[in-house]
Scaffold this motif. Structure first.
Motif, PDB file in Angstrom:
ATOM      1  N   SER A 103       0.822  -1.210   0.000  1.00 24.03           N
ATOM      2  CA  SER A 103       0.000   0.000   0.000  1.00 24.03           C
ATOM      3  C   SER A 103       0.857   1.262   0.000  1.00 24.03           C
ATOM      4  CB  SER A 103      -0.920   0.018   1.221  1.00 24.03           C
ATOM      5  OG  SER A 103      -1.876  -1.005   1.107  1.00 24.03           O
ATOM      6  N   LEU A 104       2.027   1.187   0.617  1.00 23.25           N
ATOM      7  CA  LEU A 104       2.908   2.355   0.643  1.00 23.25           C
ATOM      8  C   LEU A 104       3.382   2.752  -0.749  1.00 23.25           C
ATOM      9  CD1 LEU A 104       5.011   1.894   3.870  1.00 23.25           C
ATOM     10  CD2 LEU A 104       3.657   3.902   3.241  1.00 23.25           C
ATOM     11  N   THR A 105       3.360   1.821  -1.686  1.00 27.50           N
ATOM     12  CA  THR A 105       3.737   2.168  -3.069  1.00 27.50           C
ATOM     13  C   THR A 105       2.624   2.949  -3.750  1.00 27.50           C
ATOM     14  OG1 THR A 105       2.876   0.128  -4.066  1.00 27.50           O
ATOM     15  CG2 THR A 105       5.162   0.075  -3.246  1.00 27.50           C
ATOM     16  N   ILE A 106       1.443   2.959  -3.139  1.00 28.08           N
ATOM     17  CA  ILE A 106       0.278   3.654  -3.690  1.00 28.08           C
ATOM     18  C   ILE A 106       0.011   4.967  -2.953  1.00 28.08           C
ATOM     19  CG2 ILE A 106      -2.207   3.467  -4.133  1.00 28.08           C
ATOM     20  CD1 ILE A 106      -1.731   0.359  -4.183  1.00 28.08           C
ATOM     21  N   THR A 107       0.109   4.919  -1.613  1.00 34.27           N
ATOM     22  CA  THR A 107      -0.219   6.103  -0.814  1.00 34.27           C
ATOM     23  C   THR A 107       0.558   6.118   0.499  1.00 34.27           C
ATOM     24  OG1 THR A 107      -1.975   7.296   0.362  1.00 34.27           O
ATOM     25  CG2 THR A 107      -2.229   4.914   0.184  1.00 34.27           C
ATOM     26  N   PRO A 108       1.023   7.300   0.933  1.00 34.56           N
ATOM     27  CA  PRO A 108       1.677   7.365   2.239  1.00 34.56           C
ATOM     28  C   PRO A 108       0.709   7.122   3.397  1.00 34.56           C
ATOM     29  CG  PRO A 108       1.478   9.563   1.300  1.00 34.56           C
ATOM     30  CD  PRO A 108       1.031   8.588   0.240  1.00 34.56           C
ATOM     31  N   HIS A 109      -0.593   7.210   3.134  1.00 34.29           N
ATOM     32  CA  HIS A 109      -1.585   6.961   4.173  1.00 34.29           C
ATOM     33  C   HIS A 109      -1.573   5.509   4.654  1.00 34.29           C
ATOM     34  CE1 HIS A 109      -3.906  10.680   2.650  1.00 34.29           C
ATOM     35  NE2 HIS A 109      -3.041  11.001   3.579  1.00 34.29           N
ATOM     36  N   ALA A 110      -0.904   4.633   3.936  1.00 37.82           N
ATOM     37  CA  ALA A 110      -0.787   3.237   4.375  1.00 37.82           C
ATOM     38  C   ALA A 110      -0.126   3.150   5.745  1.00 37.82           C
ATOM     39  CB  ALA A 110      -0.001   2.427   3.352  1.00 37.82           C
ATOM     40  N   MET A 111       0.695   4.141   6.079  1.00 41.04           N
ATOM     41  CA  MET A 111       1.343   4.157   7.389  1.00 41.04           C
ATOM     42  C   MET A 111       0.340   4.308   8.522  1.00 41.04           C
ATOM     43  SD  MET A 111       4.741   6.459   6.914  1.00 41.04           S
ATOM     44  CE  MET A 111       4.304   7.466   5.496  1.00 41.04           C
ATOM     45  N   ALA A 135      -9.490  -1.464  -0.093  1.00 34.91           N
ATOM     46  CA  ALA A 135      -9.763  -2.850   0.282  1.00 34.91           C
ATOM     47  C   ALA A 135      -9.416  -3.799  -0.858  1.00 34.91           C
ATOM     48  CB  ALA A 135     -11.228  -3.001   0.688  1.00 34.91           C
ATOM     49  N   LEU A 136      -9.797  -3.442  -2.081  1.00 32.62           N
ATOM     50  CA  LEU A 136      -9.474  -4.275  -3.245  1.00 32.62           C
ATOM     51  C   LEU A 136      -7.979  -4.307  -3.521  1.00 32.62           C
ATOM     52  CD1 LEU A 136     -12.340  -3.585  -5.798  1.00 32.62           C
ATOM     53  CD2 LEU A 136     -11.742  -5.756  -4.700  1.00 32.62           C
ATOM     54  N   GLU A 137      -7.324  -3.161  -3.419  1.00 33.61           N
ATOM     55  CA  GLU A 137      -5.862  -3.128  -3.619  1.00 33.61           C
ATOM     56  C   GLU A 137      -5.174  -4.044  -2.618  1.00 33.61           C
ATOM     57  OE1 GLU A 137      -5.657   1.493  -5.245  1.00 33.61           O
ATOM     58  OE2 GLU A 137      -5.104   1.060  -3.168  1.00 33.61           O
ATOM     59  N   ASN A 138      -5.603  -3.979  -1.367  1.00 27.62           N
ATOM     60  CA  ASN A 138      -5.009  -4.821  -0.332  1.00 27.62           C
ATOM     61  C   ASN A 138      -5.308  -6.295  -0.556  1.00 27.62           C
ATOM     62  OD1 ASN A 138      -4.829  -2.845   2.730  1.00 27.62           O
ATOM     63  ND2 ASN A 138      -4.408  -2.239   0.644  1.00 27.62           N
ATOM     64  N   LEU A 139      -6.507  -6.605  -0.994  1.00 25.15           N
ATOM     65  CA  LEU A 139      -6.860  -7.990  -1.295  1.00 25.15           C
ATOM     66  C   LEU A 139      -5.945  -8.545  -2.383  1.00 25.15           C
ATOM     67  CD1 LEU A 139      -8.715 -10.468  -0.962  1.00 25.15           C
ATOM     68  CD2 LEU A 139     -10.229  -9.417  -2.675  1.00 25.15           C
ATOM     69  N   GLN A 140      -5.692  -7.744  -3.399  1.00 24.55           N
ATOM     70  CA  GLN A 140      -4.825  -8.196  -4.495  1.00 24.55           C
ATOM     71  C   GLN A 140      -3.396  -8.459  -4.022  1.00 24.55           C
ATOM     72  OE1 GLN A 140      -5.942  -9.266  -7.433  1.00 24.55           O
ATOM     73  NE2 GLN A 140      -7.880  -8.841  -6.432  1.00 24.55           N
ATOM     74  N   ILE A 141      -2.958  -7.755  -3.004  1.00 22.87           N
ATOM     75  CA  ILE A 141      -1.613  -7.977  -2.459  1.00 22.87           C
ATOM     76  C   ILE A 141      -1.512  -9.364  -1.834  1.00 22.87           C
ATOM     77  CG2 ILE A 141       0.001  -7.235  -0.643  1.00 22.87           C
ATOM     78  CD1 ILE A 141      -1.032  -4.326  -1.258  1.00 22.87           C
ATOM     79  N   VAL A 142      -2.531  -9.789  -1.109  1.00 22.85           N
ATOM     80  CA  VAL A 142      -2.464 -11.069  -0.386  1.00 22.85           C
ATOM     81  C   VAL A 142      -3.021 -12.253  -1.164  1.00 22.85           C
ATOM     82  CG1 VAL A 142      -2.476  -9.958   1.861  1.00 22.85           C
ATOM     83  CG2 VAL A 142      -4.635 -10.720   0.873  1.00 22.85           C
ATOM     84  N   MET A 143      -3.808 -12.009  -2.178  1.00 21.31           N
ATOM     85  CA  MET A 143      -4.467 -13.107  -2.904  1.00 21.31           C
ATOM     86  C   MET A 143      -3.492 -14.192  -3.382  1.00 21.31           C
ATOM     87  SD  MET A 143      -7.414 -14.317  -3.544  1.00 21.31           S
ATOM     88  CE  MET A 143      -8.702 -13.112  -3.547  1.00 21.31           C
TER      89      MET A 143
END
Length: 167
Positions: A103-111, A135-143
């Motif tokens: 998520s940090l590669t997408i937004t600093p708010h991931a912190m 939520a979808l971006e994060n799901l794709q990371i772990v899928m």
């Protein structure tokens, strides 16, 4: 095929003030990957409500993965991680670390995410953000790791054969 449950944590959605957009987005994301969502619920940002439904779903031993959406930030009522901690028996820190790193590669708010992942019995619980996009971006990371994770949790005979030797 992985069997999922999706829990939306939102005061406004639970009260019918705002439609739940994240739950349906996750369902579509899961189904696009060829898996199935068997149960969906919306609860307010209330510790007992979150803990009780997570406990019931895990202890039923029906769902391989429970995705929660919402309640993972800094707002005073964001308590999904704390309720999840009250339910899990073992943490899965690599999953939440990977989500934050991706998520940090997408937004600093991931912190600002306090989301966790953990295991109760043979069920994996993963906290995701309340935004449908996040939520979808994060799901794709772990899928990519979920099938193997479920195979290990369910003690499937071929689970260990999925490890590939690296030279």
């Amino acid at each position: 095929m992985i069997t999922f449950a999706v829990l939306t944590v939102s005061d406004r959605s639970a009260a019918g003030i705002r439609p739940d957009l994240s739950g349906p987005a996750l369902i579509k994301g899961v189904e696009t990957e060829g898996h199935r969502v068997n149960v969906v619920a919306v609860v307010p940002d209330e510790f007992d409500a979150i803990r009780n439904i997570l406990t019931d779903w895990c202890d039923s031993d029906v769902y391989d993965v429970i995705l929660t959406t919402g309640g993972t930030g800094f707002a005073p009522r964001d308590i999904t991680p704390e309720a999840t901690l009250a339910v899990v028996q073992r943490l899965a820190p690599g999953i939440s670390e990977a989500i934050r790193a991706g998520s940090l590669t997408i937004t600093p708010h991931a912190m600002l995410s306090r989301a966790i992942a953990g295991i109760r019995g043979r069920t994996l619980i993963i906290n995701l953000p309340g935004s449908p996009k996040a939520a979808l971006e994060n799901l794709q990371i772990v899928m990519p790791v979920l099938e193997h994770a479920v195979s290990l949790l369910r003690e499937k005979p071929d689970a260990e054969s999925r490890h590939k030797a690296r030279i």
